[in-house]
Design a protein around this motif. Structure first.
Motif, PDB file in Angstrom:
ATOM      1  N   ASP A 292      -2.167  -9.122   0.260  1.00 33.06           N
ATOM      2  CA  ASP A 292      -1.408 -10.602  -0.647  1.00 33.06           C
ATOM      3  C   ASP A 292      -0.649 -10.045  -1.530  1.00 33.06           C
ATOM      4  N   ARG A 293      -0.339  -8.640  -1.684  1.00 33.10           N
ATOM      5  CA  ARG A 293       0.016  -8.384  -2.924  1.00 33.10           C
ATOM      6  C   ARG A 293       2.135  -8.559  -2.034  1.00 33.10           C
ATOM      7  N   SER A 294       1.801  -8.231  -1.087  1.00 29.65           N
ATOM      8  CA  SER A 294       3.196  -7.945  -0.408  1.00 29.65           C
ATOM      9  C   SER A 294       4.261  -8.881  -0.451  1.00 29.65           C
TER      10      SER A 294
ATOM     11  N   GLU B 261       1.237   6.811  -6.638  1.00 28.94           N
ATOM     12  CA  GLU B 261       0.956   7.859  -6.712  1.00 28.94           C
ATOM     13  C   GLU B 261       1.017   9.070  -6.628  1.00 28.94           C
ATOM     14  N   GLY B 262       1.902   9.628  -5.945  1.00 26.81           N
ATOM     15  CA  GLY B 262       3.200  10.439  -5.069  1.00 26.81           C
ATOM     16  C   GLY B 262       1.987  11.062  -4.372  1.00 26.81           C
TER      17      GLY B 262
ATOM     18  N   ALA C 115       1.286  -1.404  -0.087  1.00 27.59           N
ATOM     19  CA  ALA C 115      -0.059   0.045   0.110  1.00 27.59           C
ATOM     20  C   ALA C 115       1.386   1.128   0.259  1.00 27.59           C
ATOM     21  N   ILE C 116       1.952   0.468   0.735  1.00 26.84           N
ATOM     22  CA  ILE C 116       2.960   2.480   0.941  1.00 26.84           C
ATOM     23  C   ILE C 116       3.004   2.362  -0.666  1.00 26.84           C
TER      24      ILE C 116
ATOM     25  N   MET D   2      -2.738   9.901   2.791  1.00 27.98           N
ATOM     26  CA  MET D   2      -3.104   9.819   1.704  1.00 27.98           C
ATOM     27  C   MET D   2      -4.478   8.730   1.265  1.00 27.98           C
ATOM     28  N   PHE D   3      -3.294   8.930   0.872  1.00 34.53           N
ATOM     29  CA  PHE D   3      -3.935   7.148  -0.272  1.00 34.53           C
ATOM     30  C   PHE D   3      -4.776   6.751   0.532  1.00 34.53           C
ATOM     31  N   TYR D   4      -5.154   6.888   1.783  1.00 35.16           N
ATOM     32  CA  TYR D   4      -5.751   5.085   2.620  1.00 35.16           C
ATOM     33  C   TYR D   4      -7.271   6.468   2.594  1.00 35.16           C
TER      34      TYR D   4
END
Lengths: 494, 494
Positions: free
Chosen positions: B492-494, B420-421, B413-414, B426-428
């Motif tokens: 799952d992606r980590s 996305e810059g 996620a980070i 902020m993303f969350y």
């Protein structure tokens, strides 16, 4: 553990910008008047006048001007929306006010008039203001360009905050000026570039004089960013001619100056041969649009026929700034979250008042005209009275709410002032207050005598035309008597 | 005559101080939420949620909190004093409100609530505030030390204006901070000196950490003039223990720092083992008077049980400054003439509410307790809900109106945020808003992650506890569902 106050705040360690400006309408004379009032409360009859007449501050309702009924009814209903659900409300409020209040409440976040609004103000109220501006000017106005504000003062401060980067940035301001401008420019770290209004030319604005000041400032290394124009004038009471306004627009356009148009007295015009024209209207009439010239217009509910000073309502219309700049202005506005809701509502009512066909239209118009006509009468009475006095000349009060007579003082009076360490006009104003209870502001409070002003050394007082007609009738003999005895005292010594 | 806009205002030539601060509670997320709302108005059902839940701004009445009846009745009567002369008024207003409104109107210039008041506010209303403070603290308070203000924001701006001389002047501020402080310090040309609150210590304030920051700032050549303390905390929701408050007073006294005590959440305390104590009371209890320590306390009607944000009412009590400094502060206040009258009245009512024996006392207390108890319940429900989520921890909401949970985000996620810059929080927050309509402010909006903060890189959101109890019950499953799917996606992606 020793006590260390070295970093604490004292008159020596306060922000020095705070110390260098003055704000005379609420300053020395106002404080002296309040002291006299307290003294007279304690020992009635201790002074040769019945009360203090506060002609120092443009504060209509403090001097008896009645608020507009429609405005107060709407405010009262919006404060207590529960009233809108009660039948008894119809016994106490006009249907007109009830309808308007209902419409306003429905457009508010949470529908109860206590939530933060958009930082620019509630959209529907900005739409009302924009439609009022469009009707006034005959040119379109957009709600996105309107910022509702806590009176004009906070709008002017915000503008200076946006414009001023350093002491190298200058802002052209009229002399005599409304001292909020110099205070705000100093507090925001900029440099005031004064230009002189022409007392001999009915306080009009001479472009060659403004040009001279601009060029001198540029030679001195300043970037002059904006020009303040107050129309109708404070403290001067002039209403600019349309030709003069056109010249000013051409000048600002050519020189790339943002126009800061203080138009808070737009409803206070008393003479047949002058009308109020907004600078935006003048620019648009000349064919200039947002790409040609940047204009910020300030207005408030404090003056005009509403006189709702303490409500702190107003707006600024910002035209000709880019979207990115508008975004920054919105961000700065959001730091104080939003303008007060009562002021927002009042501003919308003043700009979008009852129309022909609305039940309360006649009553509203009658109240409004009463106030205007009475102010016009008082303007005339007071300026004639000043002009009739020895050594005094007073330009016609065409608009706003002030007379700004010039006094030619005897040399001995000027000497006496010097001996007391005050300016001659302050000396005169203090004597006037002590003898008559009439509080006025000396012209030096508007920096009439400062700098390289060609009018330096002239002596003026600013006196509001706000006391009621009866009060003004009582005031004039007191004023005359004082002035004669003052002149006698010092003429003989000269 | 060529068109010259060189000196005009663009994003490049605006005051650069304006550009460098951010104000996230009204920023990116708020604008995105408004866009979504407009989109949903145009195409209903276009999003998988019925409405936007504005948990980004502490704006109680926008989320359904009812205003206090007594407050609104008094305001409504003061706006329309003509009502006080009508018999029918008794059918619509409580005798209690009528009496209070009459008393207020009688103390006003011009007796009609529309005139400029003293720049500090109307004397009788300042007396009411001072008596409320004295009753709260058990120590005297003087009306001369009270400045009524347009909300706390304008009071804080005024304080910075007085204190800050240049970039060499520093002001200690907590991190996470309410971003008005950094914005105001930047706009007034000073330097913010951040100190970290301790998330592990229930967001308490560790003196050794403040001392470290102060010393570093001094070594860097700053004159640190003041220390901001927000209690109860925003965004943290902590209520400082009295021992911690005593340490802070001793520290500021010893170091000669002006205490800027943000006490706007003083009526929002929800836990049995913590009470609100003003810093002035703590100082006086330790035996320190005005000669020992300078304290400015900020309060407003925006929060607490009144929730009257849009009314812009508040006060600051200034203790321990000399008469000359107080004179300068009065002068600065007079530049914007006076605080709005509605806000002045409300502030006096909140600090001097109905007393036992007044007809409306029971009703007032019932309304007040209802709001407090409901907020306490919501604080508990919401912090428990956050704590129950995978990777989230949330300190107890002891006071104020915010939960400030920490989120331990999966590495993916980070990484996605970086791509996305935007900051991870902020993303969350953006994902949360898009999926659920719940608007919160990322912790970075409170500068939790900035500078040499030992908590740098931690990820938080601030979520108000203001939606009604029913709304919060609906919100929680939406929040859980989103969080689970978000964590699944990135774990799952980590």
């Amino acid at each position: 553990m020793s006590y260390n106050k070295t970093a604490s705040i004292t008159a020596e360690t306060i922000n020095p910008k705070v110390k260098i400006f003055d704000y005379e309408p609420c300053g020395e004379i106002a404080r002296h008047a309040e002291r006299l009032e307290q003294e007279m409360e304690k020992s009635p009859g201790s002074r040769p006048f019945p009360e203090i007449t506060y002609c120092n501050l443009g504060n209509p309702q403090a001097l008896g001007q009645r608020p507009i009924t429609f405005f107060r009814e709407v405010l009262s209903l919006c404060d207590n929306p529960a009233l809108l659900r009660r039948d008894e409300t119809r016994m106490l409020f006009s249907p007109c006010a009830i309808n308007r209040a209902r419409k306003i409440i429905e457009s508010m976040p949470g529908r109860n008039s206590g939530a933060y609004t958009n930082s620019q103000g509630i959209r529907s109220l900005r739409e009302a203001v924009a439609s009022g501006i469009a009707a006034r000017d005959g040119f379109p106005s957009r709600p996105e360009d309107i910022f509702l504000t806590d009176g004009a003062s906070s709008a002017i401060n915000l503008s200076m905050q946006i414009l001023i980067r350093s002491q190298e940035d200058g802002v052209l301001c009229p002399l005599p000026e409304y001292p909020l401008y110099s205070a705000s420019i100093i507090l925001h770290g900029g440099t005031m570039v004064p230009y002189n209004l022409s007392e001999d030319g009915d306080w009009g604005l001479e472009i060659f004089e403004v040009k001279r000041c601009l060029e001198e400032a540029r030679i001195a290394g300043l970037t002059v960013r904006a020009m303040v124009i107050i129309n109708p004038g404070n403290p001067t009471g002039q209403v600019l001619s349309i030709t003069n306004q056109e010249e000013i627009v051409e000048f600002c356009r050519k020189e790339g100056l943002v126009m800061l148009a203080d138009e808070v007295y737009q409803d206070n015009v008393y003479v047949e041969d002058r009308k109020f024209h907004s600078f935006k209207k003048v620019a648009r009439s000349l064919g200039y649009d947002e790409n040609d010239i940047s204009i910020v217009s300030f207005h408030s509910v404090s003056m005009g026929f509403s006189g709702e000073c303490g409500r702190r309502g107003g707006y600024m219309e910002i035209c000709g700034f880019g979207d990115d700049v508008m975004g920054e202005i919105r961000k700065v506005a959001s730091v104080t979250l939003c303008p007060n809701i009562g002021g927002q509502i009042l501003t919308s009512l003043a700009m979008d008042p009852p129309k022909l066909g609305d039940g309360c239209f006649e009553n509203f118009m009658a109240e409004k005209e009463d106030i205007r006509l009475s102010l016009a009468k008082r303007a005339k009475t007071l300026s004639s009275a000043f002009s009739s006095l020895e050594g005094m000349t007073c330009n016609k009060v065409e608009g706003a709410i002030y007379a700004f007579p010039r006094i030619h003082l005897p040399a001995a009076a000027i000497k006496a002032a010097k001996a007391e360490g005050v300016s001659p006009d302050m000396f005169y104003a203090c004597r006037l207050l002590d003898a008559t209870g009439i509080a006025v502001v000396p012209g030096s409070g508007f920096h009439q005598v400062s700098g390289r002003n060609k009018a330096a050394g002239t002596c003026h007082i600013r006196c509001t035309i706000l006391p009621g007609e009866e009060k003004i009738k009582e005031m004039i003999p007191r004023l005359k008597e004082f002035h004669e005895s003052f002149m006698n005292e010092f003429r003989d010594r000269s």
